[in-house]
Design an enzyme around this catalytic site. Structure first.
Site, PDB file in Angstrom:
ATOM      1  N   ASP A 307       0.840  -1.246   0.017  1.00 17.33           N
ATOM      2  CA  ASP A 307       0.036   0.087  -0.104  1.00 17.33           C
ATOM      3  C   ASP A 307       0.833   1.176   0.031  1.00 17.33           C
ATOM      4  OD1 ASP A 307      -2.372   1.773   0.048  1.00 17.33           O
ATOM      5  OD2 ASP A 307      -3.211   0.281   1.516  1.00 17.33           O
ATOM      6  N   TRP A 308       0.155   2.345   0.011  1.00 17.40           N
ATOM      7  CA  TRP A 308       0.936   3.527  -0.095  1.00 17.40           C
ATOM      8  C   TRP A 308       2.257   3.932   0.683  1.00 17.40           C
ATOM      9  CZ3 TRP A 308      -0.461   7.228  -4.010  1.00 17.40           C
ATOM     10  CH2 TRP A 308       0.054   8.504  -3.967  1.00 17.40           C
TER      11      TRP A 308
END
Length: 750
Positions: A307-308
């Protein structure tokens, strides 16, 4: 009429997740193998790097020039110098349409043709409830609302439309569905999940994957799904996003792996990793979970993406790495294939260093690159990265909007209808009031034109709010409006009270605005005081009050519920939510939604429906400890259904047989309606304390007045297994009880 429902094993039971040994040889195609042989270390690592599109635009990330413009210099750096394998997201501050997306994709992929290996870029967007970031595309109810429809066919059809429209824009990868079982309703991403139940998450997720990926991923109407967030993300102890979860292995295996296993078995091509931590280990660093379990036991062979910025967070947030370089090493050794880095090239530079110094082997890199290239090959990107817009005449079509409206109608749950006050006549006067009455934000939630959904009122202005939906249906002359209160402050309440005295009914719209992730963290699940005060003062007028809860999670309504004549719950039903709510209130549609979560009555009492017997007892005469406002699976209709003739084909079955159950259902009301026929089963005695019941099957049916049908379930007895003391799936002989509607019947597993 007889409806037969065969419930096949869907990853809930005894998925062979206790095998050991090395990952089987990957079945790379000749093209993929040749590319890997000919690529440099830098080119391979580039494929493992994912940037946000802002890195290609003029200006700085999060502050690009608007209207956006691709920078030739930055494009050269990303695609040629670094050979970046994937790009994601929408240019900050913009909401491009199909033509603009084609311009973005064409510019990027044309540049790829100047590179040595001409490997296409894999572009991804968060299509959480339809086309979140593509102007003119179709948006649907958010996943929690969709789960409340209990309609898997609808879930599949919505996913098919999303795939079709996404490919029309040239985007072949969606970061969805979210398979996050949520057991804490405070969590700000509850609405992105399919609720608290394993089975609903399993079948809804599987239907979405089938809709996205179709029979042939290279087809111009198919996109790659991305399961997220593997796993345990929906159970933070604090209820706040990206905070620690504490999950015993037995519980993890029974509640947080089965839905992923079913989706992997259904062909899910990619998975995104949980941004939090479990038992003190950040998931992006958890080799046991990402490699030993996901790869070796669950046999996932696809692409695993972070994820980010989550590799960076191993260093500066979780504090388990001495440096960013150490964080990169930890994540790659744990099993990560692609880093959503997303606003720097540090990951690529540091991973190249790690390989060249011998810390990470090139064969380990080859494994990830092979998975990435395999995904691109299956999507047909080596042949065609995008198709002409003219190939997609149904993009944003009226038909697609009709499906969105149907989804909104079926997602809304009627929780109270005192004296059958609903539906009301279209010739009465109403006051529409409350903070969620005149905004699209409360109908759509996050990932709606913008990340936090704050752009919904600007970009979705063509769709009616609740206020406009009511006005459009019965005429503006019959509708009064005053806001009364914002989300957390009293505004023109005196005006609202004045207008309440001039009408026949009050439609009070409460709840939340849009949010997601950290921005949605709260310290109190109670509705803000301003909303409760508005409800209390309006109730004193004596006018019948119809409460609409437009929200992403179940805000506590214990104080206002007794004073409400009717309550409708709308968990972000999408842009058509205003129309849907009006049609339900005034009787054009019949509600059929059922809660996919337990709606709590108190702010620190979050017991799910499948709780243990010790959680459902009268403690020292203080009342039942399990006492929600509304139970999981609850939802009213404008008609009534009668259940009868519950039958078991055999009252004693073995572990390898199927359990055959039939029940008759009749519409005994005066209008056509849809009913969810649910099959719950209780294990009466087990070596691990059993839950009071578990959902094992359901089917949604539609019946005309006086019509009846027989619903037949065929359920593998293996689906009654649980994870036992040795952390292995077991089926123990003994007595069970099944529940269908108000009917009960016992059977025995021998």
């Amino acid at each position: 009429m007889t409806l037969k429902v065969r419930i096949l094993p869907c990853g809930l039971l005894i998925p062979l997740i206790f095998l050991t040994g090395a990952i089987s040889a990957q079945p790379w195609s000749e093209r993929v193998q040749d590319l890997i042989k000919n690529m440099s270390i830098e080119e391979k690592v580039g494929q493992m790097t994912q940037l946000t599109v802002d890195m290609l635009c003029e200006g700085e990330p999060y502050a690009i020039t608007v209207p956006f413009k691709i920078s030739e210099e930055k494009l050269e750096k990303a695609v040629i110098q670094y050979g970046v394998g994937s790009i994601l997201n929408v240019p900050t501050g913009t909401y491009p349409g199909v033509e603009a997306w084609h311009q973005i994709l064409t510019t990027i992929q044309d540049k790829v043709q100047e590179s040595a290996n001409k490997i296409p870029v894999l572009y991804g967007l968060d299509h959480v409830h339809g086309l979140s970031y593509i102007r003119g595309g179709t948006l649907f109810p958010q996943p929690l609302g969709l789960a409340c429809s209990w309609n898997t066919s609808l879930a599949r059809e919505m996913a098919e439309i999303t795939a079709y429209e996404s490919r029309a824009a040239g985007v072949p990868w969606s970061f969805s569905p979210a398979m996050d079982i949520c057991r804490n309703p405070v969590w700000p991403r509850l609405w992105e999940s399919y609720g608290e139940d394993v089975y609903i998450n399993t079948v809804m997720g599987k239907a979405t994957i089938e809709g996205f990926q179709g029979r042939d991923l290279s087809n111009k109407t198919s996109i790659a799904a991305c399961l997220k967030h593997f796993t345990g993300y929906g159970l933070p102890l604090s209820g706040k996003d990206r905070t620690p979860a504490w999950i015993p292995e037995r519980y993890l295996r029974e509640y947080f792996l089965p839905q992923y296993q079913a989706s992997i078995d259904a062909g899910a091509l990619t998975i995104m990793v949980n941004s939090g931590e479990i038992n003190g280990i950040p998931t992006h660093a958890d080799k046991q979970l990402l490699t030993d379990i996901l790869r070796h036991e669950m046999h996932f062979e696809g692409l695993l993406v972070t994820d980010w910025q989550d590799i960076h967070y191993l260093y500066d947030r979780h504090k388990i790495a001495h440096s960013l370089k150490d964080a990169v090493r930890i994540a790659i050794e744990a099993g990560i294939d692609m880093s959503m880095t997303p606003v720097s090239y540090d990951f690529a530079d540091l991973l190249v260093e790690l390989v060249k110094e011998g810390t990470i082997s090139e064969s380990r890199i080859d494994l990830s690159v092979g998975r990435i290239l395999m995904v691109k090959e299956k999507l047909g990107l080596f042949e065609t990265t995008h198709f002409p817009v003219t190939d997609y005449p149904e993009f944003g079509s009226e038909r697609n909007q009709e499906i969105s409206l149907q989804g909104a109608v079926e997602s809304i749950v009627l929780l109270k209808n005192k004296n059958d006050i609903l539906p009301i006549s279209k010739d009465v006067k109403v006051l529409v009031t409350g903070p969620t009455a005149n905004t699209q934000r409360s109908l759509n939630g996050g990932w709606s034109t913008t990340w936090q959904g704050e752009g919904a009122d600007q970009y979705l202005a063509e769709f009616p709010t609740i206020l406009r939906g009511v006005e459009d249906l019965i005429g503006r002359d019959l509708v009064q409006y005053a806001e009364g209160a914002s989300i957390d402050e009293i505004t023109d309440m005196d005006l609202a009270l004045q207008k309440a005295n001039e009408v026949d009914y009050i439609i009070l719209c409460l709840g939340e605005l849009s949010y997601t992730e950290d921005a949605g963290n709260i310290n109190d699940l109670n509705l803000p005081d301003a909303q409760l005060e508005l409800a209390s003062e309006l109730a004193k007028t004596g006018k019948p009050m119809i409460v609409i809860l437009a929200e992403g999670r179940p805000r506590i309504i214990r104080q206002l519920a007794p004073n409400s004549a009717a309550i409708l719950c709308a968990f972000y039903p999408g842009p058509q939510g205003g129309n849907a709510l009006a049609k339900l209130i005034f009787g054009d549609e019949n509600p059929s939604g059922k809660l996919a979560i337990t709606y709590p009555q108190y702010a620190n009492s979050y017991t799910p429906y499948d709780h243990k017997y010790t959680e459902d007892r009268d403690v020292m005469n203080s009342g039942l400890s399990f006492n929600p406002q509304f139970e999981f699976g609850f939802g009213l209709s404008y008609t009534s259904f009668e259940y009868s003739n519950l039958q078991l084909h055999n009252s004693e079955v073995s572990a390898v047989e199927n359990l055959q159950v039939s029940v008759d259902v009749k519409n005994v009301g005066e209008r056509e309606g849809k009913e969810v026929v649910s099959l719950f089963i209780s294990d009466l005695v087990a070596s691990i304390t059993p839950p009071v019941k578990r959902l094992r099957a359901f089917e949604k049916i539609i019946l005309k007045p006086g019509e009846s049908t027989q619903v037949i379930f065929e359920l593998p007895v293996q689906d009654l297994a649980f994870v036992g003391p040795e952390n292995r799936w077991v089926i123990e002989p003994g007595d069970f009880e099944l529940h269908v509607g108000p009917l009960r019947q016992k059977f025995r597993v021998k």
